[in-house]
Write a protein that holds these residues in place. Structure first.
Motif, PDB file in Angstrom:
ATOM      1  N   ASP A 166       0.824  -1.205   0.000  1.00 18.54           N
ATOM      2  CA  ASP A 166       0.000   0.000   0.000  1.00 18.54           C
ATOM      3  C   ASP A 166       0.857   1.253   0.000  1.00 18.54           C
ATOM      4  O   ASP A 166       0.388   2.332  -0.364  1.00 18.54           O
ATOM      5  N   VAL A 167       2.132   1.128   0.396  1.00 18.70           N
ATOM      6  CA  VAL A 167       3.037   2.278   0.401  1.00 18.70           C
ATOM      7  C   VAL A 167       3.536   2.575  -1.007  1.00 18.70           C
ATOM      8  O   VAL A 167       3.687   3.730  -1.409  1.00 18.70           O
ATOM      9  N   LYS A 168       3.797   1.497  -1.769  1.00 14.79           N
ATOM     10  CA  LYS A 168       4.288   1.655  -3.138  1.00 14.79           C
ATOM     11  C   LYS A 168       3.827   0.470  -3.969  1.00 14.79           C
ATOM     12  O   LYS A 168       3.859  -0.673  -3.500  1.00 14.79           O
ATOM     13  N   ASP A 169       3.435   0.718  -5.188  1.00 15.45           N
ATOM     14  CA  ASP A 169       3.006  -0.356  -6.089  1.00 15.45           C
ATOM     15  C   ASP A 169       4.219  -1.225  -6.451  1.00 15.45           C
ATOM     16  O   ASP A 169       5.204  -0.718  -7.000  1.00 15.45           O
ATOM     17  N   PRO A 170       4.164  -2.538  -6.172  1.00 12.86           N
ATOM     18  CA  PRO A 170       5.317  -3.395  -6.454  1.00 12.86           C
ATOM     19  C   PRO A 170       5.376  -3.905  -7.887  1.00 12.86           C
ATOM     20  O   PRO A 170       6.194  -4.779  -8.196  1.00 12.86           O
ATOM     21  N   ALA A 171       4.547  -3.396  -8.786  1.00 16.01           N
ATOM     22  CA  ALA A 171       4.469  -3.935 -10.149  1.00 16.01           C
ATOM     23  C   ALA A 171       5.820  -3.895 -10.858  1.00 16.01           C
ATOM     24  O   ALA A 171       6.206  -4.851 -11.545  1.00 16.01           O
ATOM     25  N   GLU A 172       6.554  -2.794 -10.719  1.00 14.93           N
ATOM     26  CA  GLU A 172       7.853  -2.687 -11.389  1.00 14.93           C
ATOM     27  C   GLU A 172       8.824  -3.733 -10.862  1.00 14.93           C
ATOM     28  O   GLU A 172       9.567  -4.358 -11.631  1.00 14.93           O
ATOM     29  N   LEU A 173       8.836  -3.939  -9.556  1.00 18.22           N
ATOM     30  CA  LEU A 173       9.695  -4.968  -8.956  1.00 18.22           C
ATOM     31  C   LEU A 173       9.320  -6.348  -9.479  1.00 18.22           C
ATOM     32  O   LEU A 173      10.183  -7.132  -9.894  1.00 18.22           O
ATOM     33  N   LEU A 174       8.033  -6.656  -9.483  1.00 15.85           N
ATOM     34  CA  LEU A 174       7.581  -7.993  -9.859  1.00 15.85           C
ATOM     35  C   LEU A 174       7.762  -8.279 -11.346  1.00 15.85           C
ATOM     36  O   LEU A 174       7.817  -9.448 -11.744  1.00 15.85           O
ATOM     37  N   SER A 175       7.860  -7.245 -12.164  1.00 12.81           N
ATOM     38  CA  SER A 175       8.054  -7.462 -13.599  1.00 12.81           C
ATOM     39  C   SER A 175       9.365  -8.189 -13.879  1.00 12.81           C
ATOM     40  O   SER A 175       9.504  -8.835 -14.924  1.00 12.81           O
ATOM     41  N   ASN A 176      10.325  -8.110 -12.954  1.00 12.93           N
ATOM     42  CA  ASN A 176      11.595  -8.809 -13.133  1.00 12.93           C
ATOM     43  C   ASN A 176      11.443 -10.319 -13.022  1.00 12.93           C
ATOM     44  O   ASN A 176      12.329 -11.063 -13.454  1.00 12.93           O
ATOM     45  N   TYR A 177      10.341 -10.775 -12.455  1.00 14.98           N
ATOM     46  CA  TYR A 177      10.195 -12.202 -12.161  1.00 14.98           C
ATOM     47  C   TYR A 177       8.953 -12.815 -12.803  1.00 14.98           C
ATOM     48  O   TYR A 177       8.550 -13.920 -12.456  1.00 14.98           O
ATOM     49  N   GLU A 178       8.365 -12.096 -13.764  1.00 10.59           N
ATOM     50  CA  GLU A 178       7.119 -12.594 -14.362  1.00 10.59           C
ATOM     51  C   GLU A 178       7.329 -13.867 -15.177  1.00 10.59           C
ATOM     52  O   GLU A 178       6.395 -14.624 -15.401  1.00 10.59           O
ATOM     53  N   HIS A 179       8.567 -14.141 -15.616  1.00  5.92           N
ATOM     54  CA  HIS A 179       8.830 -15.356 -16.388  1.00  5.92           C
ATOM     55  C   HIS A 179       9.167 -16.548 -15.502  1.00  5.92           C
ATOM     56  O   HIS A 179       9.351 -17.657 -16.006  1.00  5.92           O
ATOM     57  N   LEU A 180       9.271 -16.327 -14.213  1.00  9.23           N
ATOM     58  CA  LEU A 180       9.672 -17.402 -13.307  1.00  9.23           C
ATOM     59  C   LEU A 180       8.453 -18.038 -12.655  1.00  9.23           C
ATOM     60  O   LEU A 180       7.448 -17.375 -12.389  1.00  9.23           O
ATOM     61  N   ASP A 181       8.578 -19.315 -12.382  1.00  6.97           N
ATOM     62  CA  ASP A 181       7.442 -20.090 -11.875  1.00  6.97           C
ATOM     63  C   ASP A 181       7.577 -20.298 -10.372  1.00  6.97           C
ATOM     64  O   ASP A 181       8.056 -21.325  -9.910  1.00  6.97           O
ATOM     65  N   PHE A 182       7.187 -19.296  -9.599  1.00  6.69           N
ATOM     66  CA  PHE A 182       7.085 -19.465  -8.150  1.00  6.69           C
ATOM     67  C   PHE A 182       5.994 -18.530  -7.631  1.00  6.69           C
ATOM     68  O   PHE A 182       5.695 -17.500  -8.252  1.00  6.69           O
ATOM     69  N   PRO A 183       5.374 -18.886  -6.502  1.00 15.23           N
ATOM     70  CA  PRO A 183       4.261 -18.082  -5.995  1.00 15.23           C
ATOM     71  C   PRO A 183       4.727 -16.702  -5.519  1.00 15.23           C
ATOM     72  O   PRO A 183       5.820 -16.551  -4.975  1.00 15.23           O
ATOM     73  N   VAL A 184       3.886 -15.710  -5.722  1.00 14.89           N
ATOM     74  CA  VAL A 184       4.115 -14.353  -5.233  1.00 14.89           C
ATOM     75  C   VAL A 184       2.894 -13.940  -4.421  1.00 14.89           C
ATOM     76  O   VAL A 184       1.754 -14.057  -4.891  1.00 14.89           O
ATOM     77  N   ILE A 185       3.139 -13.473  -3.203  1.00 19.03           N
ATOM     78  CA  ILE A 185       2.057 -13.033  -2.313  1.00 19.03           C
ATOM     79  C   ILE A 185       2.295 -11.567  -1.986  1.00 19.03           C
ATOM     80  O   ILE A 185       3.407 -11.174  -1.615  1.00 19.03           O
ATOM     81  N   ILE A 186       1.259 -10.758  -2.125  1.00 16.76           N
ATOM     82  CA  ILE A 186       1.361  -9.319  -1.883  1.00 16.76           C
ATOM     83  C   ILE A 186       0.545  -8.970  -0.650  1.00 16.76           C
ATOM     84  O   ILE A 186      -0.624  -9.349  -0.536  1.00 16.76           O
ATOM     85  N   SER A 187       1.177  -8.247   0.273  1.00 20.73           N
ATOM     86  CA  SER A 187       0.530  -7.903   1.534  1.00 20.73           C
ATOM     87  C   SER A 187       0.442  -6.392   1.689  1.00 20.73           C
ATOM     88  O   SER A 187       1.395  -5.664   1.398  1.00 20.73           O
TER      89      SER A 187
END
Length: 371
Positions: A166-187
């Motif tokens: 909620d402090v900052k949108d993590p979309a830019e960070l997560l774009s680095n790992y969109e091709h990788l197959d592991f779960p991502v949880i956003i809190s």
């Protein structure tokens, strides 16, 4: 008249007794067939805390000291060990730890990328939750990449938990790992989430965690041993407290340095509440550096599955670093096969490989940025 030495026999030779006694030395060690098995839950100043009789009517906590012959063998949270002596678990009793049982997995790190000494972090873990904050402190892909490499190298499944979304949108960070197959949880904090649960916050005050994020993470934990790894101040221990009902101390972020304050000094294994047998979560101290000197460069490359196919076009013996000539990874990335963040991912890989003298300054910068 002196006797000739030719006439001497055994009775003429005086045997000097050994000062250490006459007992012959042996390399044989006791079998310790009566030893009980315990799971190490924490280590503190030469004392090892283990749980014995897990999930039975005889479950108890035992404090042990390590046997002399094991003094050079690291014992870490998650280890299964053999214990002898007083294993009653009564107050003021001390057992003896005589054997480290075979490990299924071992998460390791080095102090930096040139340190030849590896350090065991946690044993027998099934999965690793890499915890980063979307902001305050700022997330660093270098730390995430290193943690992923260490997890893949150890045969441990990774998950990524991003807090303070909620402090900052993590979309830019997560774009680095969109091709990788592991779960991502956003809190997010409860104020910005649909619902929340009471937990102790990073400033030590009452707070409410995003219950959806807690539930999502909880779904991955049943029947498994999970390690939580992250910098201080990202909310790691806060999440552990919510999952286990423990009261692990938490710390805020230094306003000057942007780094979290250390609040725990040792890894601690905790049972999950209302979970099947064998469900443990291990909270580790906020980490300052995560070196990969113990990981072979080829295994580092395999931790970048979005880039590895590009090496098919490499010349034999290619090191894939910044000094490599005609490295197939450059064409792979420029042609878009690794997606829009391919260039950043390749730069991260090459920092980890770090064998080019021209990259030494950059590598040092990267190490500093994740410390």
């Amino acid at each position: 008249m002196a006797r000739s030495t030719d006439s001497w026999d055994e009775s003429d030779v005086r045997i000097r007794p050994s000062k250490k006694g006459s007992r012959p030395r042996t390399k044989d060690r006791p079998s310790h067939d009566d030893a009980v098995t315990g799971r190490i839950i924490t280590v503190d100043r030469g004392r090892y805390t283990a749980v014995v009789g897990e999930d039975s009517g005889e479950e108890r906590i035992i404090i042990a000291a390590r046997a002399r012959e094991l003094r050079r063998s690291p014992v870490v949270a998650g280890d299964f060990v053999s214990l002898v002596g007083d294993v009653s678990g009564e107050p003021d009793t001390l057992a003896r730890l005589v054997r480290i049982q075979d490990r299924k997995t071992l998460l390791r790190r080095s102090a930096d990328d040139t340190d030849p000494i590896e350090r065991a972090v946690v044993a027998n873990a099934d999965q690793l939750v890499v915890v980063v904050a979307a902001a305050n402190p700022e997330p660093r892909t270098g730390f995430i990449d290193r943690a992923l490499v260490a997890a893949y190298d150890a045969g441990i499944e990774p998950l990524l938990l991003v807090t303070k979304a909620d402090v900052k949108d993590p979309a830019e960070l997560l774009s680095n790992y969109e091709h990788l197959d592991f779960p991502v949880i956003i809190s997010r904090t409860a104020d910005s989430a649909a619902s929340g649960i009471d937990a102790r916050s990073d400033d030590g005050l009452s707070a409410r965690l995003d219950s959806d994020a807690v539930s999502q993470l909880r779904a991955y934990l049943d029947g498994k041993v999970t390690v939580m790894l992250g910098h201080s101040g990202v909310g790691k221990s806060t999440m552990v407290n919510a999952l286990t009902g423990a009261e692990r101390a938490t710390g805020g972020v230094n306003a000057v340095t942007g780094r979290g304050r250390h609040t725990s000094s040792s890894a601690l294994a905790l049972k999950l509440t209302d979970a099947p047998s064998g469900s443990w979560i291990i909270d580790t101290p906020g980490i300052r550096s995560f070196g990969l000197a113990h990981v072979d460069p080829d295994r580092i490359l395999r931790s970048f599955p979005d880039l590895e196919p590009g090496t098919d076009a490499c010349e034999r013996g290619c090191k894939h670093n910044a000094s490599a000539v005609n490295c197939g990874l450059d064409a792979w990335v420029s042609e878009g096969h690794a997606g829009p963040t391919g260039a950043a991912r390749l730069a991260s890989l090459r920092r980890l490989l770090g064998t080019d003298p021209r990259m030494e300054g950059q590598e040092t910068k990267e190490l500093g940025s994740i410390s």
